[in-house]
Design an enzyme around this catalytic site. Structure first.
Site, PDB file in Angstrom:
ATOM      1  N   GLU A 199       0.951  -1.074  -0.368  1.00 48.44           N
ATOM      2  CA  GLU A 199      -0.456   0.205  -0.435  1.00 48.44           C
ATOM      3  C   GLU A 199       0.667   1.304  -0.007  1.00 48.44           C
ATOM      4  O   GLU A 199       0.187   2.094  -1.035  1.00 48.44           O
ATOM      5  CB  GLU A 199      -0.657   0.261   1.238  1.00 48.44           C
ATOM      6  CG  GLU A 199      -2.234  -0.883   1.159  1.00 48.44           C
ATOM      7  CD  GLU A 199      -2.904  -1.244   2.466  1.00 48.44           C
ATOM      8  OE1 GLU A 199      -3.759  -1.742   2.259  1.00 48.44           O
ATOM      9  OE2 GLU A 199      -2.494  -0.727   3.602  1.00 48.44           O
ATOM     10  N   GLU A 204      -3.117  -9.935   4.013  1.00 53.01           N
ATOM     11  CA  GLU A 204      -4.240  -9.668   4.818  1.00 53.01           C
ATOM     12  C   GLU A 204      -4.978 -10.998   5.133  1.00 53.01           C
ATOM     13  O   GLU A 204      -5.885 -11.169   5.824  1.00 53.01           O
ATOM     14  CB  GLU A 204      -5.104  -8.535   5.046  1.00 53.01           C
ATOM     15  CG  GLU A 204      -4.136  -6.932   5.400  1.00 53.01           C
ATOM     16  CD  GLU A 204      -2.516  -7.020   3.407  1.00 53.01           C
ATOM     17  OE1 GLU A 204      -1.879  -5.516   3.812  1.00 53.01           O
ATOM     18  OE2 GLU A 204      -2.791  -7.562   3.225  1.00 53.01           O
TER      19      GLU A 204
END
Length: 261
Positions: free
Chosen positions: A112, A132
């Site tokens: 990210e 995740e």
């Protein structure tokens, strides 16, 4: 401070920011807050035009959120500081080019962070993932950004399965701009940064604002905002010394000298 997890190197118009937090360059709340301060200062410094962000060592760029810090009390919804996670993700008004130099494992919040840059260069051993899903949480920023950067179905597979992409596949899908041998990576990053630093900063600012604001707009609506002088950076550009300098340099058949004003 020599013991800071963020090392900076300033040379001319370029700022190099290195995440140096052994063993894996994971980001906790305190580190994120420092990064936010560093990138805010970069944004606001008229003498800086380009930033490079990378990780220390050759194994990790960044694996994202520090799970050990979380286990020790850092809240996942805590105060990440200016610009949100990693200092770049939500930093408003950042109208200067940022190059992410991925020198190894780039996953979770690390991916990210790279997605928050404008250009991504990668070492030939770099790998990418959004793991995740395996810990029962969501890669929030990546869920917004990744399907807009690479083919939708590839992004969804990464989000749903957490599978790893080798750098060759990442380049094939357009996730990274260029792949270099690890020994050449930083030299190539600086070469690109120097090229960008020699360019017109007011034009870069206009490009970044237009791209950012137009992402959720219809084409004609975005064009109307430009022609009606509703983008501050475009309005500044059109009334700048640099725009006049560009025209003069072209007429005089010489390289322009950009002042950023």
């Amino acid at each position: 401070m020599t013991d800071s997890p963020i090392k900076t190197k300033r040379e001319g118009f370029i700022l190099e920011v290195t995440l140096d937090r052994p063993k894996a360059n994971a980001i906790d709340l305190a580190t994120s807050q420092i990064m936010g301060d560093v990138f805010t200062e970069f944004r606001d410094d008229p003498d800086l035009r380009v930033a490079i962000v990378t990780g220390a060592g050759e194994k990790f760029f960044c694996p994202g959120w520090d799970l050990k810090a979380a286990a020790g009390g850092d809240a996942v919804d805590g105060d990440y500081g200016k610009g949100g996670f990693g200092g770049l993700q939500e930093l408003r008004g950042l109208n200067k080019p940022v190059i992410a130099v991925v020198n190894g494992i780039c996953c979770g919040g690390g991916l990210e962070l790279a997605l928050s840059a404008d250009i991504i260069l990668a070492a030939d051993h770099a790998t990418f993932a959004l793991p995740e899903i395996r810990s029962g949480t969501v890669a929030d920023a990546a869920s917004i950004k990744l399907p807009k950067r690479i083919p939708h179905h590839i992004a969804m597979e990464m989000l749903f399965t957490g599978r790893w992409l080798e750098v060759e596949e990442a380049a094939r899908w357009g996730l990274v701009n260029h792949v270099y041998p690890a020994s050449d990576l930083m030299a190539e990053a600086w070469k690109l940064a120097e090229l960008l630093a020699s360019g017109p900063p007011l034009v870069y600012a206009a490009i970044k604002e237009i791209v950012r604001e137009a992402e959720g707009m219809k084409f004609q609506d975005a064009m109307n905002r430009i022609t009606k002088s509703q983008f501050a950076t475009v309005e500044t550009l059109y009334r700048s010394e640099d725009e006049k300098e560009g025209a003069r340099a072209f007429a005089e058949k010489r390289d322009p000298v950009w002042k950023g004003r």
